[in-house]
Design a protein around this motif. Structure first.
Motif, PDB file in Angstrom:
ATOM      1  N   LEU A  79       8.039   9.923   5.475  1.00 28.92           N
ATOM      2  CA  LEU A  79       9.124   9.537   4.576  1.00 28.92           C
ATOM      3  C   LEU A  79       8.628   9.239   3.175  1.00 28.92           C
ATOM      4  N   HIS A  80       7.544   8.484   3.081  1.00 35.69           N
ATOM      5  CA  HIS A  80       7.037   8.139   1.763  1.00 35.69           C
ATOM      6  C   HIS A  80       6.483   9.371   1.044  1.00 35.69           C
ATOM      7  N   GLY A  81       5.928  10.310   1.770  1.00 39.26           N
ATOM      8  CA  GLY A  81       5.461  11.550   1.158  1.00 39.26           C
ATOM      9  C   GLY A  81       6.598  12.402   0.635  1.00 39.26           C
ATOM     10  N   LEU A  82       7.800  12.184   1.197  1.00 46.34           N
ATOM     11  CA  LEU A  82       8.997  12.883   0.731  1.00 46.34           C
ATOM     12  C   LEU A  82       9.708  12.118  -0.379  1.00 46.34           C
ATOM     13  N   GLY A  83       9.156  10.975  -0.749  1.00 48.32           N
ATOM     14  CA  GLY A  83       9.782  10.169  -1.790  1.00 48.32           C
ATOM     15  C   GLY A  83      10.968   9.364  -1.301  1.00 48.32           C
TER      16      GLY A  83
ATOM     17  N   ASP B 101      -3.168   9.285  -3.485  1.00 50.16           N
ATOM     18  CA  ASP B 101      -4.088  10.369  -3.825  1.00 50.16           C
ATOM     19  C   ASP B 101      -3.534  11.754  -3.502  1.00 50.16           C
ATOM     20  N   TYR B 102      -2.397  11.806  -2.821  1.00 49.41           N
ATOM     21  CA  TYR B 102      -1.917  13.091  -2.321  1.00 49.41           C
ATOM     22  C   TYR B 102      -0.557  13.490  -2.886  1.00 49.41           C
ATOM     23  N   GLY B 103       0.056  12.600  -3.644  1.00 47.05           N
ATOM     24  CA  GLY B 103       1.299  12.942  -4.305  1.00 47.05           C
ATOM     25  C   GLY B 103       2.523  12.822  -3.434  1.00 47.05           C
ATOM     26  N   VAL B 104       3.672  12.819  -4.092  1.00 47.57           N
ATOM     27  CA  VAL B 104       4.971  12.739  -3.432  1.00 47.57           C
ATOM     28  C   VAL B 104       5.758  13.982  -3.804  1.00 47.57           C
ATOM     29  N   THR B 105       6.275  14.667  -2.815  1.00 46.97           N
ATOM     30  CA  THR B 105       7.030  15.900  -3.064  1.00 46.97           C
ATOM     31  C   THR B 105       8.340  15.853  -2.285  1.00 46.97           C
ATOM     32  N   PRO B 106       9.433  15.544  -2.969  1.00 42.47           N
ATOM     33  CA  PRO B 106      10.731  15.471  -2.277  1.00 42.47           C
ATOM     34  C   PRO B 106      11.218  16.838  -1.821  1.00 42.47           C
TER      35      PRO B 106
ATOM     36  N   MET C  87       0.848  -1.203   0.000  1.00 44.95           N
ATOM     37  CA  MET C  87       0.000   0.000   0.000  1.00 44.95           C
ATOM     38  C   MET C  87       0.877   1.244   0.000  1.00 44.95           C
ATOM     39  N   SER C  88       0.727   2.053  -1.003  1.00 40.28           N
ATOM     40  CA  SER C  88       1.435   3.331  -1.020  1.00 40.28           C
ATOM     41  C   SER C  88       0.663   4.324  -0.168  1.00 40.28           C
ATOM     42  N   PRO C  89       1.339   5.061   0.729  1.00 41.38           N
ATOM     43  CA  PRO C  89       0.613   5.988   1.609  1.00 41.38           C
ATOM     44  C   PRO C  89       0.151   7.253   0.915  1.00 41.38           C
ATOM     45  N   HIS C  90       0.630   7.493  -0.305  1.00 41.64           N
ATOM     46  CA  HIS C  90       0.299   8.764  -0.945  1.00 41.64           C
ATOM     47  C   HIS C  90      -0.257   8.598  -2.359  1.00 41.64           C
TER      48      HIS C  90
END
Length: 315
Positions: A272-276, A6-11, A1-4
């Motif tokens: 962390l996953h939201g930061l890529g 629907d909300y995107g990843v932004t490093p 399961m990817s946590p993002h």
């Protein structure tokens, strides 16, 4: 399961591409729970954590059962645990007797638990800081001679409930002496959760200035004042790539008043996953595991991410 999804990843610039999570729930988490779980449940917990993608799972402790009765079944747990190649299962050992037991059971990674302050050293180890280092020296020497990895925890690295602010120079001195014993990794413990990002950066910079490589330093934050994620981000910006966390936010410290739970692994993963940043850990499987463990303990998980992703779930 990817946590993002629907909300995107932004490093963000200046952060590592991958972070290793040292999962401490089975040891640091469960040792501070009032419930004593069956060994079968503990084994399943560790195995679920590995199935979720963890490659480092601190499994148990050989501290005397008088002090940590929740982990009195350490030997039975290790004997029944289905281990996986490529996964490390560190075990906390307090002294040479603990090391003997660990070696007899085939343990390949151990941890020792030191203190930056005299007050905590006396309460936790019944020794001075100097005496505790003398006790650890043969443990580390023998373990390294046998090819084991040795992680050293430095508790009260940011504050102490009895001494309050801990001078940076003292923390650096004890850290340096611990590393000189032959540690493979040093984990800085914010045992009562009082650190803020500026202090984290100052300590990491001071340790690097002393000659301790940043890639040998891990961080272990408690969330007493809601600062654990901010402190983690500050550490990552300084080059730290190993972060301790506890599934579902389990645990604290039985010897430190006011210490609430560790940083929840799920909350860390969301950031962390939201930061890529790659961790190799599946958030969905970990959430399922923490909900299951909360049911075993008879209380809901304190992790905000577990709560957000499982509305209506209860222990």
């Amino acid at each position: 399961m990817s946590p993002h999804p629907d909300y995107g990843v932004t490093p963000l610039e200046g952060l590592p591409s991958r972070v290793t999570i040292c999962e401490v729930g089975p040891r640091d988490g469960l040792q501070n729970e009032s419930a004593v779980l069956p060994v079968e449940v503990k084994a399943e917990f560790v195995e679920r954590l590995v199935d979720a993608g963890h490659t480092v799972v601190e499994t148990t402790s050989f501290v005397h059962p008088k002090w940590v009765p929740q982990l009195a079944d350490a030997a039975q747990l290790l004997e029944r645990l289905a281990t996986v190649d490529g996964v490390r299962y560190p075990v906390l050992v307090p002294n040479e007797r603990g090391l003997d037991r660990a070696l007899a059971l085939g343990v390949r990674d151990i941890a020792i638990f030191g203190s930056a302050t005299e007050s905590f050293a006396r309460r936790n180890l019944n020794r001075t800081v100097d005496e505790s280092l003398e006790m650890f020296a043969p443990v580390v020497d023998r373990a390294r001679g046998a090819g084991l990895g040795v992680r050293g925890y430095l508790s009260m690295a940011f504050g102490d409930p009895w001494e309050r602010e801990v001078p940076l120079a003292r923390v650096v001195d004890v850290a340096d002496r611990l590393m000189a014993l032959g540690l493979t990794e040093l984990s800085l413990g914010d045992t009562i959760g009082v650190a803020t990002p500026g202090r984290v950066v100052a300590l990491l910079d001071a340790l690097v200035d002393r000659g301790i490589p940043i890639n040998r330093i891990a961080v272990h934050f408690h969330d007493t004042y809601g600062q654990a994620l901010a402190n983690t981000l500050a550490a990552l910006r300084r080059g730290v790539t190993t972060v301790d966390a506890s599934a579902g936010g389990l645990g604290g410290c039985p010897y430190a008043e006011s210490a609430t739970g560790n940083l929840a692994t799920e909350d860390l993963l969301w950031q962390l996953h939201g930061l890529g940043i790659d961790t190799g850990v599946d958030l969905g499987k970990l959430v399922e595991t923490s909900v299951w463990m909360a049911q075993q303990l008879g209380r809901p998980s304190p992790s905000r991410t577990v709560t957000a992703l499982t509305p209506g779930a209860s222990a």
